[in-house]
Design an enzyme around this catalytic site. Structure first.
Site, PDB file in Angstrom:
ATOM      1  N   GLU A 244       7.488  -3.877-103.171  1.00 50.51           N
ATOM      2  CA  GLU A 244       7.128  -3.917-101.774  1.00 50.51           C
ATOM      3  C   GLU A 244       8.131  -3.048-101.346  1.00 50.51           C
ATOM      4  OE1 GLU A 244       4.654  -5.022-100.548  1.00 50.51           O
ATOM      5  OE2 GLU A 244       4.021  -7.207-101.588  1.00 50.51           O
ATOM      6  N   CYS A 278       9.587  -4.701 -92.266  1.00 55.26           N
ATOM      7  CA  CYS A 278       8.911  -3.749 -93.256  1.00 55.26           C
ATOM      8  C   CYS A 278       7.573  -3.417 -92.413  1.00 55.26           C
ATOM      9  CB  CYS A 278       8.772  -4.113 -94.632  1.00 55.26           C
ATOM     10  SG  CYS A 278       8.205  -5.469 -94.835  1.00 55.26           S
TER      11      CYS A 278
HETATM   12  P1  NAD Z   1      17.600  -1.307-100.503  1.00 54.84           P
HETATM   13  O1  NAD Z   1      16.588  -0.808-101.240  1.00 54.84           O
HETATM   14  O2  NAD Z   1      18.867  -0.616-100.130  1.00 54.84           O
HETATM   15  O3  NAD Z   1      18.088  -2.666-101.008  1.00 54.84           O
HETATM   16  C1  NAD Z   1      17.173  -3.717-101.633  1.00 54.84           C
HETATM   17  C2  NAD Z   1      17.808  -4.592-102.598  1.00 54.84           C
HETATM   18  O4  NAD Z   1      17.853  -3.751-103.883  1.00 54.84           O
HETATM   19  C3  NAD Z   1      19.276  -5.155-102.397  1.00 54.84           C
HETATM   20  O5  NAD Z   1      19.294  -6.369-102.937  1.00 54.84           O
HETATM   21  C4  NAD Z   1      20.119  -3.975-103.077  1.00 54.84           C
HETATM   22  O6  NAD Z   1      21.300  -4.620-103.608  1.00 54.84           O
HETATM   23  C5  NAD Z   1      19.183  -3.798-104.145  1.00 54.84           C
HETATM   24  N1  NAD Z   1      19.450  -2.460-104.987  1.00 54.84           N
HETATM   25  C6  NAD Z   1      20.225  -1.385-104.381  1.00 54.84           C
HETATM   26  N2  NAD Z   1      20.127  -0.364-105.163  1.00 54.84           N
HETATM   27  C7  NAD Z   1      19.654  -0.745-106.409  1.00 54.84           C
HETATM   28  C8  NAD Z   1      19.352  -0.419-107.773  1.00 54.84           C
HETATM   29  N3  NAD Z   1      19.690   0.880-108.140  1.00 54.84           N
HETATM   30  N4  NAD Z   1      18.763  -1.209-108.593  1.00 54.84           N
HETATM   31  C9  NAD Z   1      18.217  -2.322-108.322  1.00 54.84           C
HETATM   32  N5  NAD Z   1      18.401  -2.823-107.045  1.00 54.84           N
HETATM   33  C10 NAD Z   1      18.895  -2.222-106.197  1.00 54.84           C
HETATM   34  O7  NAD Z   1      16.781  -1.938 -98.874  1.00 54.84           O
HETATM   35  P2  NAD Z   1      17.458  -2.911 -97.706  1.00 54.84           P
HETATM   36  O8  NAD Z   1      18.293  -1.728 -97.002  1.00 54.84           O
HETATM   37  O9  NAD Z   1      18.034  -4.029 -98.146  1.00 54.84           O
HETATM   38  O10 NAD Z   1      15.955  -3.117 -97.128  1.00 54.84           O
HETATM   39  C11 NAD Z   1      15.351  -2.442 -96.302  1.00 54.84           C
HETATM   40  C12 NAD Z   1      14.358  -1.693 -96.891  1.00 54.84           C
HETATM   41  O11 NAD Z   1      13.427  -2.606 -97.443  1.00 54.84           O
HETATM   42  C13 NAD Z   1      13.382  -0.943 -95.819  1.00 54.84           C
HETATM   43  O12 NAD Z   1      12.941   0.208 -96.356  1.00 54.84           O
HETATM   44  C14 NAD Z   1      12.142  -1.866 -95.595  1.00 54.84           C
HETATM   45  O13 NAD Z   1      10.909  -1.341 -95.031  1.00 54.84           O
HETATM   46  C15 NAD Z   1      12.225  -2.380 -96.829  1.00 54.84           C
HETATM   47  N6  NAD Z   1      11.279  -3.873 -96.918  1.00 54.84           N
HETATM   48  C16 NAD Z   1       9.883  -3.619 -97.507  1.00 54.84           C
HETATM   49  C17 NAD Z   1       9.276  -4.817 -97.510  1.00 54.84           C
HETATM   50  C18 NAD Z   1       8.032  -4.694 -97.842  1.00 54.84           C
HETATM   51  O14 NAD Z   1       7.441  -5.923 -98.023  1.00 54.84           O
HETATM   52  N7  NAD Z   1       7.424  -3.799 -98.196  1.00 54.84           N
HETATM   53  C19 NAD Z   1       9.922  -6.138 -96.899  1.00 54.84           C
HETATM   54  C20 NAD Z   1      11.107  -5.897 -96.330  1.00 54.84           C
HETATM   55  C21 NAD Z   1      11.927  -4.675 -96.404  1.00 54.84           C
END
Ligand code: NAD
Length: 470
Positions: A244, A278
């Protein structure tokens, strides 16, 4: 754990390696979140692996009972969970915010427990007999973001447990305590090893979790760039993925609307959780004939919605959750202004005020390809683009690489449905934006990810289909 102090005490730490957690509304120190490394992750994976066969060996009815008891536990701790979520994430207690999010956690847990299991006889005639079964995958690695940290974690945890998997979850760094608190509450009733939280850095612990051969599936919600890294990491072990990812949802307002009647729906579609959602409305295309009236009705409504400290019962909008997000929103609004757009509401944060507050902002007369339109702002700044030709509006809505949600606003349902069918998004809402239901599948098209959560599709996504033939 049914008071704020006992809940906080269960998750905060004195460890010198811990990360200080500050309320994004006030800057106040609320606790310290543990930061664990790879040894801790390994131990968590081992205990999840050891617990999985016993958990999968329970009757489905027994897992259902556990999930209902988990929902009861969330409800018993609802107020302290909401208080901690509000302090750490910043979202207010009231409105579609902290109390709402905790309520959604128990609702989604009960829905995951009660959804009829997929599978059954799919062929039974003279040519043969075949049954479809949905087997547990093993250990699910869950990774959640900071915007709806508890609710999105539950979306990953509850269906995984229902289908006989155990779960290791890694929360976002800036909302670690919220997820740890939720897991602590769930673990009052779940057997040992079934659900483990691993607080740690995304680039270290998150990456190692996705690369581990001890997990069979990654449930990831977060940004598209990290999602792409997870796809690459999945290749070695052919790890199953539900992704997602980011969105930049378009809304299209047709000429026949009543601008005042749709203003409230447009507002919450765009500004829910202060825009940090999101599937929020992030760019709005409005027909020329109603453009000015829609802008006026929306800005008038927006002025009535109070923004402030989360724990103040009156507020309905909060701060940005973290400084990096604040800076993204500030940069995008500034660049729109510099590019000649009109900032008709907001856009003037007080740099000396405490917290990461960015005011509710509406921007018009903006180039359809300005950064504020084509990049995901993930904050309280809505660009409104005027259109006169519906084909052009649909083309602009579809031209980005993401396709999570979209909406069409019209009094003519059939016409709205015709426009909806042409939009490239996993969900298209009519006359609303962003509403979710635990029985209605949700997920993205294009680079917003793949796989669907919720309902029976969500249960299938955390299991392995197996055919028994003969
Ligand atoms: P992010 O991708 O920076 O982080 C998400 C998670 O991934 C965190 O727990 C982070 O620690 C982890 N992470 C970071 N680097 C990683 C790696 N290399 N490998 C594995 N995990 C890693 O996102 P964010 O800033 O926390 O959230 C905002 C983003 O999430 C926005 O783009 C938003 O649109 C998206 N989002 C999507 C949905 C959906 O349902 N499609 C829902 C909520 C948020």
């Amino acid at each position: 754990m049914n008071t704020y102090d006992s809940l906080l005490a269960a998750v905060t730490t004195d460890d010198p390696e811990a990360r200080e957690v500050h309320d994004p509304a006030t800057g106040e120190l609320i606790g310290r979140a543990p930061v664990k490394g790879l040894e801790f992750l390994d131990a968590a994976l081992d205990s999840a692996t050891a617990a999985q066969p016993r958990w999968a060996g329970l009757e489905d009815e027994e897992r259902t009972i556990y999930l209902h008891r988990a929902a009861d536990a969330i409800e018993a701790a609802a107020e302290p969970l909401a208080q901690l979520l509000s302090r750490e994430q910043g979202k207010p207690l009231n409105g579609p915010n902290a109390r709402f999010e905790v309520g959604a956690c128990s609702a989604w847990t009960r829905a995951a427990a009660d959804t009829e299991l997929p599978g059954g006889v799919i062929l039974d005639d003279e040519s043969g007999r075949a049954e479809m079964h949905y087997r547990p995958l093993g250990v699910v690695g869950a990774i959640s973001p900071w915007n709806w940290p508890m609710m999105i974690s539950i979306w990953q945890i509850a269906p995984s447990l229902r289908m006989g998997n155990t779960v290791v979850i890694k929360p976002a760094e800036t909302t670690t305590l919220s997820v740890m608190a939720l897991v602590a509450v769930l673990n009052q009733v779940l057997p040992e090893g079934v659900l483990t939280v691993v607080p740690g850095k995304g680039s270290v612990v998150g990456a190692a979790l996705t690369q581990s051969d001890k997990i069979s599936k990654v449930m990831f919600t977060g940004s598209t760039p990290v999602g792409k890294q997870i796809i690459a990491a999945s290749a070695d072990n052919v790890t199953r993925l539900t992704l997602e990812l980011g969105g930049n949802d378009a809304g299209i307002v047709l000429p026949d609307v009543d601008p005042v009647a749709i203003a409230e729906g447009l507002f919450w579609g765009a500004f829910i959780n202060t825009g940090q959602t999101c599937a929020a409305l992030k760019r709005l295309y409005v027909h020329d004939s109603v453009h000015d009236q829609v802008v006026e009705a929306l800005t008038e409504f927006a002025k009535t919605v109070p923004m402030g400290v989360g724990l103040d019962e009156n507020n309905l909008l909060g701060p940005l959750q973290n400084q990096a997000q604040y800076e993204i929103v500030d940069r995008l609004v500034d660049s729109a202004r510099t590019g000649g757009a009109s900032v008709v509401l907001g856009g003037d944060p007080d740099p000396d005020a405490p917290g990461y507050f960015y005011p509710t902002t509406v921007v018009t007369d903006i180039d359809p390809h300005a950064a504020l339109v084509v990049e995901e702002q993930f904050g309280p700044a809505l660009p409104i683009v005027r259109y006169s030709d519906i084909d052009e509006a649909i083309r602009l809505a579809n031209e980005l690489e993401v396709g999570l949600g979209a909406s069409v606003w019209s009094n003519d349902r059939d016409e709205a449905k015709r426009v909806a069918a042409r939009l490239e998004a996993g969900t298209v809402w009519i006359n609303s934006h962003g509403g979710l239901h635990p029985m209605v599948p949700f997920g993205g098209m294009k680079q917003s990810g793949y796989g669907r959560e919720f309902g029976v599709e969500g249960l299938k996504a955390v299991s392995e289909p197996q055919v028994i033939s003969g």
